[in-house]
Structures are given as C-alpha cells and as structure tokens.
Design a protein around this motif. Structure first.
Motif, PDB file in Angstrom:
ATOM      1  N   GLU A 167      20.146 -85.135  12.035  1.00 45.78           N
ATOM      2  CA  GLU A 167      19.078 -84.256  12.515  1.00 45.78           C
ATOM      3  C   GLU A 167      19.053 -82.925  11.758  1.00 45.78           C
ATOM      4  O   GLU A 167      17.987 -82.320  11.601  1.00 45.78           O
ATOM      5  N   GLU A 168      20.220 -82.487  11.283  1.00 50.10           N
ATOM      6  CA  GLU A 168      20.262 -81.227  10.530  1.00 50.10           C
ATOM      7  C   GLU A 168      19.587 -81.376   9.171  1.00 50.10           C
ATOM      8  O   GLU A 168      18.966 -80.422   8.669  1.00 50.10           O
ATOM      9  N   ASN A 225      15.755 -81.462   9.819  1.00 47.70           N
ATOM     10  CA  ASN A 225      15.150 -80.133  10.017  1.00 47.70           C
ATOM     11  C   ASN A 225      14.692 -79.535   8.689  1.00 47.70           C
ATOM     12  O   ASN A 225      13.629 -78.912   8.606  1.00 47.70           O
ATOM     13  N   ALA A 283      11.619 -81.450   7.426  1.00 47.63           N
ATOM     14  CA  ALA A 283      10.417 -81.007   8.134  1.00 47.63           C
ATOM     15  C   ALA A 283       9.913 -79.687   7.573  1.00 47.63           C
ATOM     16  O   ALA A 283       8.686 -79.465   7.448  1.00 47.63           O
ATOM     17  N   LYS A 286       6.167 -83.447  15.478  1.00 42.32           N
ATOM     18  CA  LYS A 286       5.185 -82.520  14.918  1.00 42.32           C
ATOM     19  C   LYS A 286       3.778 -83.096  14.900  1.00 42.32           C
ATOM     20  O   LYS A 286       2.865 -82.512  14.320  1.00 42.32           O
ATOM     21  N   LYS A 337      11.598 -86.441  13.926  1.00 44.11           N
ATOM     22  CA  LYS A 337      11.224 -85.028  13.790  1.00 44.11           C
ATOM     23  C   LYS A 337       9.741 -84.887  13.451  1.00 44.11           C
ATOM     24  O   LYS A 337       9.032 -84.051  14.034  1.00 44.11           O
TER      25      LYS A 337
END
Length: 251
Positions: free
Chosen positions: A221-222, A225, A228, A28, A24
């Motif tokens: 991945e949740e 998030n 991030a 960015k 993630k």
C-alpha cells in the motif's frame, strides 16, 4: 483530467503492488482494466475493486506476448473508450545465482517479462494516448535498476532497462501531453519477495542482502500511494523521474 472519469490499466493486478494500486485507484473513482497472467488472482482483485463500487474488467494476458498486450489495450479502449493512466507493473524475480551460473533460459525468462513486457506495454498504450493528446504512465522499476544487487544480475539488468525505457519515452513524448515516470521499490512484503526467499533455499546461493535503513520492508500500500500520486495532476511537472520508494535502501 478529473480522476472521476479516468480509466486506468494495471498489469500485474492480481497481487502485491498491482492489487494495492488497483484498490487505491478504485478509491479515487477510476474505471479499471486489470491485467494478470494468473486468472484466479486477477478475478479476485476484480471482485475487491467492484466491492468498492469501481467499474472494472479483468483481462488475462502474458505481458511478454505482443498479441496479449494488444488485446488488453484494445479491451480497455473498447470497454471504456480511452486509457488515462497506465501502471506498467507486471514483473518477475530471478532465482539467485552468481552471474556466470545464470542459466540462459532464466535470463531470457526474466528479460521477456521485465523488459520486453514493459516495452510492449509502452509501445501500444502510447499509441492510444497520443491520439488522446494526454496520459500518465508509471513503470515499475526497482532499486536494482538504480544500484545493482548481488546474485540477481539478470533481474538488475532488466530493471536498469526499465529505467532507461522510462527516460527515453519521457524525453520523446514530453511535448505530447503524456508523462512517463518510474517507481523504484526496495523490499516489499509481497508474494514475489516470498518466492525469492524460496528460490534462495532451492539454489543454495545466499545473496548479500542489504536491509532498508528504516529497518523494515515496505507494505504494498505504501508503494500504491506513490503510484496514485504519479497518476494524478499533483505530479504535473514530473516526467522521466525515477522515484525511489525504498526506506533508505540505496543510501
């Protein structure tokens, strides 16, 4: 700070939430220092982030060893010049036992990684960020650090320690430009959780398992998030926050 020039250090980067967060943050545009005890999985994550075009290095480390922690911090500064984001994530689960049955060496093993490892990461990264006058730190705690869970007293106590370290550090460094928060996942579909299921079979002790209200575990991945978000300027007025990402498990 612009994310394009940021440098992020991620411990436990070889799998699970650490790998997901690495990917993630690579998306960015961050430069990455990937830290893990498992060299094979760490190198695998390195390959994955490089496929995304990220500048990155891998450093093998035992986060419970002061010399190893100082080494990954030094490697980050020597390679990229600074540390803007620190995902202080490495952790382990305990084998399930009733408290009186927990072997002393199991208690020590869990605390050495989950509590001491987080402490050492904070200790040496904060020194770098203080010189910079800014930085963002996200510690990985757990719902077990907010609400004790059955048959994992050592793990729960170690994650309570992470919550306390987060709040103490946030309070002490609030005026320095450094923000420190913690993310508290519930069940996540990672190798760590799979290993816990195996440990249940080995010990024969079946804990009282409470499932998230949403009826499923989180994907790594949740959690990434949320990491991030905490690693960005969008969380600019948050420090000392203990962020539950648990599908309603603690309700």
């Amino acid at each position: 700070m612009t994310t394009q020039s940021q440098v992020a250090v991620i411990t436990g980067a070889g799998s699970g939430m650490g790998r997901a967060a690495s990917l993630k943050l690579a998306d960015k545009g961050m430069k990455l220092v990937l830290v893990d005890f498992n060299e094979q999985t760490g190198e695998e994550t390195l390959g994955l982030v490089k496929e995304k075009g990220a500048e990155a290095i891998f450093v093998k480390a035992n986060v419970a060893e002061s010399a190893d922690v100082q080494n990954y911090v030094n490697q980050a500064v020597e390679t990229f010049g600074r540390i803007d984001v620190f995902f202080n994530n490495a952790g382990i689960i305990q084998k399930p036992y009733l408290l009186a049955d927990i072997p002393e060496n199991e208690f020590d093993r869990v605390f050495s990684v989950n509590a001491k490892g987080v402490f050492l990461g904070l200790k040496y990264v904060l020194k770098v960020m203080e010189k910079q006058g800014e930085g963002l730190i996200i510690n990985t705690a757990s719902t077990a650090g907010v609400k004790p869970e059955h048959s994992v007293a050592a793990y729960s106590a170690s994650k309570h320690a992470v919550v306390s370290l987060t709040k103490s550090a946030a309070m002490e460094y609030a005026k320095t430009g450094i923000r420190i928060n913690a993310v508290c996942p519930g069940g996540v579909t990672t190798n760590l959780v799979a290993a816990f299921q195996q440990n249940i079979e080995e010990t024969g002790n079946v804990p009282e398992i409470v499932f998230p209200r949403m009826g499923r575990m989180a994907e790594a991945e949740e959690i990434a998030n949320v990491v991030a978000f905490l690693a960005s300027s969008e969380s600019s007025y948050m420090t000392g926050s203990i962020v539950l990402v648990d599908g309603g498990l603690t309700l």
